[in-house]
Every structure is written in C-alpha cells, then in structure tokens.
Design an enzyme around this catalytic site. Sequence first.
Site, PDB file in Angstrom:
ATOM      1  N   SER A  13       0.831  -1.196   0.000  1.00  0.00           N
ATOM      2  CA  SER A  13       0.000   0.000   0.000  1.00  0.00           C
ATOM      3  C   SER A  13       0.877   1.262   0.000  1.00  0.00           C
ATOM      4  CB  SER A  13      -0.951  -0.044   1.204  1.00  0.00           C
ATOM      5  OG  SER A  13      -1.919   0.971   1.137  1.00  0.00           O
TER       6      SER A  13
ATOM      7  N   HIS B 271      -2.374  -1.238  -4.407  1.00  0.00           N
ATOM      8  CA  HIS B 271      -3.828  -1.316  -4.557  1.00  0.00           C
ATOM      9  C   HIS B 271      -4.409   0.090  -4.476  1.00  0.00           C
ATOM     10  CE1 HIS B 271      -4.540  -1.818   0.105  1.00  0.00           C
ATOM     11  NE2 HIS B 271      -3.899  -0.713  -0.194  1.00  0.00           N
TER      12      HIS B 271
END
Length: 201
Positions: free
Chosen positions: A98, A123
């Site tokens: 992330s 993501h």
Amino acid sequence: MSYVPIVIEQTSRGERAYDIYSRLLKERIIFVCSTVEDHMANLIVAQLLFLEAENPKKDVYMYINSPGGVVTAGLAIYDTMQYIKPKVATLCIGQACSMGSLLLCGGTQGMRYSLPHSRIMIHQPSGGYKGQATDIEIHAQETLKIKRLLNELYSKHTGQELKHIEKSMERDNFMSPEEAKKFGIIDNIISSRDVMTMSAK
C-alpha cells in the site's frame, strides 16, 4: 509497549547509550518499520529534515518493512523525500504494501532496492464512512481524487502508462521483487550491502 534495543558505544568521554533507531540514524538510515500513521510520519519527516540539515550532499537510506496505512501520512513522507536535497535510497525488507510501496518507488531513480524474499503490494485506496448522505458523497469524491493522485504518482515513478496503473491497482496486487522490478517499482534486487553501495555510485 514494544521493546527497543539499546546500543552501548565507547567514546572518549565514556559510554554512550542509544536506542537502536537513533544509532541507525547516525549512519543516515531511517527505518520505516510499522503501519504508516500520523505520529510515525511526523518522526520520519523530522529525521529526513535533520539529515538534510546535517549534510545536504550525503545520501539518505530508507529501509521499509511496512503494511501501509494512512494515505495522508504516507504522502507527508513522500513529499518530504522529494523536497529534501539528499538522494534517498529505498530498500524493501520484508514487505512494502500500500503506502509502503509508494515510499519504496518514490526513492531516487536507480536507488530503489528490494531484498530477495520481500513482498510488494499495490492497490487502490479504501475508506469507510458513515453519517449524512451528503457527507458520505463528499468523502467518496475525495477518495476518488486520492485514487487518481496515487495512480499518477505510481505512473510517474514506474514509467507505466496511467491506464495500466489503474488496471493494476483495482485489487490487491502482490508482487515478488522480480515482478516489482519489471513493473518499475524498484531498480535492483540485492542480497548484500556491497551490491547496494556499488549500484548507488
């Protein structure tokens, strides 16, 4: 509260005790080793600014083992990495997921590394909100703006087309170091400090 090791050094004035992270900072190493959140981000930003003030021409080394976290906290670190004068080498140890992966690929071009068995994940941002319908709509629009911003930053640092970034980040996208290198998140996979030192020259 987690235990932080203390390092004892002998100096001309006797013994000097450092917590392990302060000792690493003396070597211009910053360790991003937890969830990215506001307090941690403030500490990382302060360390980056301190190392710039100490020597603006000497490289900084950021070691990353993070599951990600709060987007705004991560962007504070990212922006400071771009703001300061020293080059910032990044190294993934364990995981860079992330926001951790954005910090990894936001290092100086040619100085972004991973150890052989690390994992990298990208993501789209997520968020959960409750309250009045209008407020939920405002937060949803803000999340979409952040999504576009992050896509643009990944595109900038990886060299990938924006459409490819958007598609790649629709779901949790886990990568091996080899896959992350092919994607453009890192430049080299290393197994020893000597390789990192030589490739940075």
